[in-house]
Design a protein around this motif. Sequence first.
Motif, PDB file in Angstrom:
ATOM      1  N   ILE A  36       0.875  -1.166   0.046  1.00 44.90           N
ATOM      2  CA  ILE A  36       0.013   0.242  -0.061  1.00 44.90           C
ATOM      3  C   ILE A  36       0.785   1.316  -0.033  1.00 44.90           C
ATOM      4  O   ILE A  36       2.101   1.227   0.573  1.00 44.90           O
ATOM      5  CB  ILE A  36      -0.874  -0.133   1.106  1.00 44.90           C
ATOM      6  CG1 ILE A  36      -0.143  -0.138   2.542  1.00 44.90           C
ATOM      7  CG2 ILE A  36      -2.074  -1.315   1.142  1.00 44.90           C
ATOM      8  CD1 ILE A  36      -1.043   0.121   3.608  1.00 44.90           C
ATOM      9  N   GLY A  37       0.417   2.177  -0.366  1.00 46.18           N
ATOM     10  CA  GLY A  37       0.990   3.527  -0.376  1.00 46.18           C
ATOM     11  C   GLY A  37       0.259   4.330  -1.544  1.00 46.18           C
ATOM     12  O   GLY A  37      -0.582   4.257  -2.068  1.00 46.18           O
ATOM     13  N   GLN A  38       0.978   5.335  -1.962  1.00 49.71           N
ATOM     14  CA  GLN A  38       0.549   6.161  -3.293  1.00 49.71           C
ATOM     15  C   GLN A  38       0.437   5.206  -4.447  1.00 49.71           C
ATOM     16  O   GLN A  38      -0.282   5.435  -5.242  1.00 49.71           O
ATOM     17  CB  GLN A  38       1.535   7.419  -3.404  1.00 49.71           C
ATOM     18  CG  GLN A  38       1.631   8.554  -2.394  1.00 49.71           C
ATOM     19  CD  GLN A  38       2.418   9.691  -2.748  1.00 49.71           C
ATOM     20  OE1 GLN A  38       3.048   9.649  -3.740  1.00 49.71           O
ATOM     21  NE2 GLN A  38       2.268  10.733  -1.849  1.00 49.71           N
ATOM     22  N   SER A  40      -0.342   1.705  -5.404  1.00 54.50           N
ATOM     23  CA  SER A  40      -0.841   0.417  -4.736  1.00 54.50           C
ATOM     24  C   SER A  40      -0.541  -0.811  -5.516  1.00 54.50           C
ATOM     25  O   SER A  40      -0.602  -0.773  -6.959  1.00 54.50           O
ATOM     26  CB  SER A  40      -2.312   0.707  -4.675  1.00 54.50           C
ATOM     27  OG  SER A  40      -2.894  -0.722  -4.285  1.00 54.50           O
ATOM     28  N   ARG A 324       1.003   6.256   7.227  1.00 51.75           N
ATOM     29  CA  ARG A 324       1.034   6.559   5.910  1.00 51.75           C
ATOM     30  C   ARG A 324      -0.376   6.764   5.123  1.00 51.75           C
ATOM     31  O   ARG A 324      -0.717   6.991   4.182  1.00 51.75           O
ATOM     32  CB  ARG A 324       1.764   5.445   5.286  1.00 51.75           C
ATOM     33  CG  ARG A 324       3.202   5.529   5.557  1.00 51.75           C
ATOM     34  CD  ARG A 324       4.106   4.441   4.683  1.00 51.75           C
ATOM     35  NE  ARG A 324       3.948   3.287   5.070  1.00 51.75           N
ATOM     36  CZ  ARG A 324       3.545   2.298   4.158  1.00 51.75           C
ATOM     37  NH1 ARG A 324       3.098   2.736   2.941  1.00 51.75           N
ATOM     38  NH2 ARG A 324       3.460   0.945   4.731  1.00 51.75           N
ATOM     39  N   THR A 325      -1.487   5.949   6.013  1.00 52.10           N
ATOM     40  CA  THR A 325      -2.744   5.739   5.203  1.00 52.10           C
ATOM     41  C   THR A 325      -3.937   6.381   5.805  1.00 52.10           C
ATOM     42  O   THR A 325      -4.950   6.720   5.289  1.00 52.10           O
ATOM     43  CB  THR A 325      -2.933   4.174   5.049  1.00 52.10           C
ATOM     44  OG1 THR A 325      -3.220   3.835   6.462  1.00 52.10           O
ATOM     45  CG2 THR A 325      -1.868   3.746   4.354  1.00 52.10           C
ATOM     46  N   GLN A 328      -4.997  10.900   3.226  1.00 50.83           N
ATOM     47  CA  GLN A 328      -4.386  10.618   2.052  1.00 50.83           C
ATOM     48  C   GLN A 328      -3.382  11.552   1.583  1.00 50.83           C
ATOM     49  O   GLN A 328      -3.538  12.937   1.823  1.00 50.83           O
ATOM     50  CB  GLN A 328      -5.612  10.819   0.975  1.00 50.83           C
ATOM     51  CG  GLN A 328      -5.172  10.399  -0.490  1.00 50.83           C
ATOM     52  CD  GLN A 328      -6.529  10.170  -1.319  1.00 50.83           C
ATOM     53  OE1 GLN A 328      -7.450  10.558  -0.866  1.00 50.83           O
ATOM     54  NE2 GLN A 328      -6.137   9.755  -2.640  1.00 50.83           N
ATOM     55  N   GLU A 331       1.938  12.020   5.335  1.00 50.08           N
ATOM     56  CA  GLU A 331       2.464  11.071   6.323  1.00 50.08           C
ATOM     57  C   GLU A 331       2.491  11.598   7.585  1.00 50.08           C
ATOM     58  O   GLU A 331       3.259  12.878   8.163  1.00 50.08           O
ATOM     59  CB  GLU A 331       3.853  10.461   5.688  1.00 50.08           C
ATOM     60  CG  GLU A 331       4.454   9.554   6.761  1.00 50.08           C
ATOM     61  CD  GLU A 331       5.887   9.187   6.285  1.00 50.08           C
ATOM     62  OE1 GLU A 331       6.633   8.869   7.104  1.00 50.08           O
ATOM     63  OE2 GLU A 331       6.234   9.214   5.058  1.00 50.08           O
TER      64      GLU A 331
END
Length: 359
Positions: A36-38, A40, A324-325, A328, A331
Amino acid sequence: MDKQDVSRIGMGKIYYVIILLLIGSIIISAVYSVSIGQVSIPFKQSMDILLHTLTNGKVGTLDSVDSESYLNIILQVRMPRVVFALLIGVGLALCGAVMQAVVQNPLADPYILGISSGASLGATFAILVGFGSSALLAQFGVAFGAFAGAMITSMAVLILSSIGGKATSVKLVLSGVVIGALCSSFSSLIIFFANNAEGIKTVTFWSMGSLASASWDKTPILTIVIVLGAALFLFQHRVLNTMLLGDESAITLGINLSAYRKLYMILTSLITGTMVAYAGMIGFVGLIIPHITRGIFGADHKRLMLGTLLLGGLFMIWADILSRTLIQNVELPIGIITSVIGSPLFIYMIVKKGYNFGG
């Protein structure tokens, strides 16, 4: 075979089941974290990449991977961060469990005892003042400063708590609060007089905690310090259990608790200083994780320590995921996440009457 033996065998089986569940949860959480992150990445593709890399191509395939950029994102950006989170969680939980035994107080951890504040002061000094032009100190200046600050603070806490008689758990905690406040004041003083905008911005990182600087280059030192510390304390369960009984019981067993307390304070200062140097101040993990584990496994450090290490690593992986999530494209400092989770539990522990090491 009597009922007590049957109960002990049953408890042993449950213990190993829980340990295996924690290990499995860490593996699954690590794969999810790198997915996961910017950008996916599908869970299965992340698993294939990790298996292929860890087994040198013997297990897993890259045929299903949609983009080659996924490899760089997982292996160079996200995986070092997961390893950092795991190591920091293990280290913080380890130091918390040891400190609680050393001061015979279930509300103790490096943060409460001021060791983290001392490490942060050392790191602040290294960033904004420096240690000179020595190549060695230039390379390890911040780590050295954090370690020196943690060591000096732990020694100051021991000395202050011993003034006027034997050091008690209450005096150790109060001494830690005082020394920690003093270190924070000196840190603020250095920041106030520093004419270094970039340095002040960097210092802000230490005060809130973050894993954003995680990289493979920084992993070896952190791994060596925490793994060796964990390996050592896993075999110190007899002494740690004796510390809970007090000095009189230790004398009858032929154990010099005073020497072990000093040794454990030095070792936890080393571990704490290293963690603060790389991740800043992250509070409450060393407080709440041993408490939760103690409620599951009991107060015997033979079982408590391994469970604490694994739960601490799992907790930090998920704290990093949340940081991080939750918002949106933003961080959050991981220290904020751990404090938001840890503070209510800390209040509960204070309010709850009759709390002891039995959980």
